[in-house]
Design a protein around this motif. Structure first.
Motif, PDB file in Angstrom:
ATOM      1  N   SER A  45       0.832  -1.208   0.000  1.00  0.00           N
ATOM      2  CA  SER A  45       0.000   0.000   0.000  1.00  0.00           C
ATOM      3  C   SER A  45       0.865   1.255   0.000  1.00  0.00           C
ATOM      4  N   GLY A  46       2.142   1.089   0.253  1.00  0.00           N
ATOM      5  CA  GLY A  46       3.083   2.203   0.259  1.00  0.00           C
ATOM      6  C   GLY A  46       4.455   1.709   0.655  1.00  0.00           C
ATOM      7  N   TRP A  47       5.397   2.645   0.715  1.00  0.00           N
ATOM      8  CA  TRP A  47       6.792   2.286   0.983  1.00  0.00           C
ATOM      9  C   TRP A  47       7.435   3.336   1.867  1.00  0.00           C
ATOM     10  N   LEU A  48       8.272   2.876   2.782  1.00  0.00           N
ATOM     11  CA  LEU A  48       9.120   3.750   3.572  1.00  0.00           C
ATOM     12  C   LEU A  48      10.541   3.518   3.070  1.00  0.00           C
ATOM     13  N   ILE A  49      11.142   4.540   2.499  1.00  0.00           N
ATOM     14  CA  ILE A  49      12.472   4.404   1.916  1.00  0.00           C
ATOM     15  C   ILE A  49      13.511   4.709   2.991  1.00  0.00           C
ATOM     16  N   LEU A  50      14.297   3.691   3.348  1.00  0.00           N
ATOM     17  CA  LEU A  50      15.233   3.787   4.460  1.00  0.00           C
ATOM     18  C   LEU A  50      16.629   3.367   4.025  1.00  0.00           C
ATOM     19  N   PRO A  51      17.563   4.319   3.906  1.00  0.00           N
ATOM     20  CA  PRO A  51      18.946   3.941   3.619  1.00  0.00           C
ATOM     21  C   PRO A  51      19.487   3.036   4.725  1.00  0.00           C
ATOM     22  N   VAL A  71       5.356  11.565   2.887  1.00  0.00           N
ATOM     23  CA  VAL A  71       5.680  12.001   4.240  1.00  0.00           C
ATOM     24  C   VAL A  71       7.198  12.055   4.377  1.00  0.00           C
ATOM     25  N   VAL A  72       7.689  13.236   4.754  1.00  0.00           N
ATOM     26  CA  VAL A  72       9.121  13.438   4.954  1.00  0.00           C
ATOM     27  C   VAL A  72       9.358  13.758   6.430  1.00  0.00           C
ATOM     28  N   PRO A  73      10.038  12.872   7.158  1.00  0.00           N
ATOM     29  CA  PRO A  73      10.299  13.156   8.568  1.00  0.00           C
ATOM     30  C   PRO A  73      11.365  14.240   8.711  1.00  0.00           C
ATOM     31  N   THR A  74      11.249  15.027   9.766  1.00  0.00           N
ATOM     32  CA  THR A  74      12.247  16.057  10.041  1.00  0.00           C
ATOM     33  C   THR A  74      12.679  15.968  11.494  1.00  0.00           C
ATOM     34  N   PHE A  75      13.882  16.439  11.752  1.00  0.00           N
ATOM     35  CA  PHE A  75      14.385  16.600  13.108  1.00  0.00           C
ATOM     36  C   PHE A  75      15.046  17.966  13.165  1.00  0.00           C
ATOM     37  N   HIS A  94      15.082  10.452   7.019  1.00  0.00           N
ATOM     38  CA  HIS A  94      14.511   9.214   6.490  1.00  0.00           C
ATOM     39  C   HIS A  94      13.880   8.433   7.641  1.00  0.00           C
ATOM     40  N   PRO A  95      12.948   7.566   7.332  1.00  0.00           N
ATOM     41  CA  PRO A  95      12.515   7.124   6.021  1.00  0.00           C
ATOM     42  C   PRO A  95      11.478   8.080   5.428  1.00  0.00           C
ATOM     43  N   VAL A  96      11.581   8.305   4.145  1.00  0.00           N
ATOM     44  CA  VAL A  96      10.552   9.068   3.443  1.00  0.00           C
ATOM     45  C   VAL A  96       9.473   8.079   3.040  1.00  0.00           C
ATOM     46  N   GLY A  97       8.227   8.432   3.316  1.00  0.00           N
ATOM     47  CA  GLY A  97       7.113   7.543   3.028  1.00  0.00           C
ATOM     48  C   GLY A  97       6.345   7.954   1.792  1.00  0.00           C
TER      49      GLY A  97
END
Length: 183
Positions: free
Chosen positions: A78-84, A108-112, A118-121
């Motif tokens: 249903s989707g992907w979380l791209i995680l180096p 969805v782009v996580p930030t800190f 990452h992961p970008v969803g």
């Protein structure tokens, strides 16, 4: 179709910067407190309970090639979380928060502290664009397109691990120091 997003762990990179900094072999196999960097990432993904797919080789040597290969391999998701695979300090809650946020936005782009990590969803809606990516730029073009449409969420997280990658020997030492300090 799958009941949730699949974490695509990118482990096909050539690690040129790591070797240029004096590292030997793959940064993902570099020792980090008794186990390879990649194993730390995979342990977190497994603890999260999310389905995952590891991309160890791709047609082409860029991050985008690896993303495309992973998304095609998990095409029914249903989707992907791209995680180096070089983010050994990422927290499992960060994976869950990005996965949940995909219910509201297609990207969805996580930030800190204001920095993108990452992961970008991505939801299934992004499949066609992701499956044909090529080169070094990762999925930046897909994120940018959705941001211009107002359909990408920047998701603040309290997890510096979403930014803390291992690209050089100095980065590896920094991660070792952070792990030592947290013990």
């Amino acid at each position: 179709m799958s009941d949730g997003p699949v974490v695509i762990v990118l482990a096909a990179g050539l690690g040129r910067r790591f070797r240029a900094s004096g590292g030997e072999g793959s940064k993902l196999q570099a020792d980090l407190h008794g186990k390879p960097v990649l194993d730390h990432v995979l342990a977190t993904v497994k603890r999260s309970g999310l389905k995952h797919h590891v991309v160890r080789s791709a047609d082409g040597d860029g991050m985008a090639d690896s993303i495309a290969a992973g998304v095609r391999a998990a095409a029914s998701a249903s989707g992907w979380l791209i995680l180096p695979g070089d983010l050994p300090l990422i927290g499992e809650m960060s994976l869950h928060r990005v996965a949940r946020a995909l219910a509201d936005q297609p990207v969805v782009v996580p930030t800190f502290e204001g920095n993108r990590g990452h992961p970008v969803g991505f939801t299934r809606e992004c499949f066609e664009a992701l499956a044909v990516l090529r080169g070094e730029a990762g999925a930046a073009s897909v994120v940018q397109c959705y941001r211009e449409q107002g359909r990408a969420l920047l998701l603040p997280l309290d997890d510096p691990g979403i930014l803390t990658d291992v690209d050089t020997l100095d980065d590896l030492q920094c991660v070792r120091d952070l792990l030592d300090a947290s013990r």
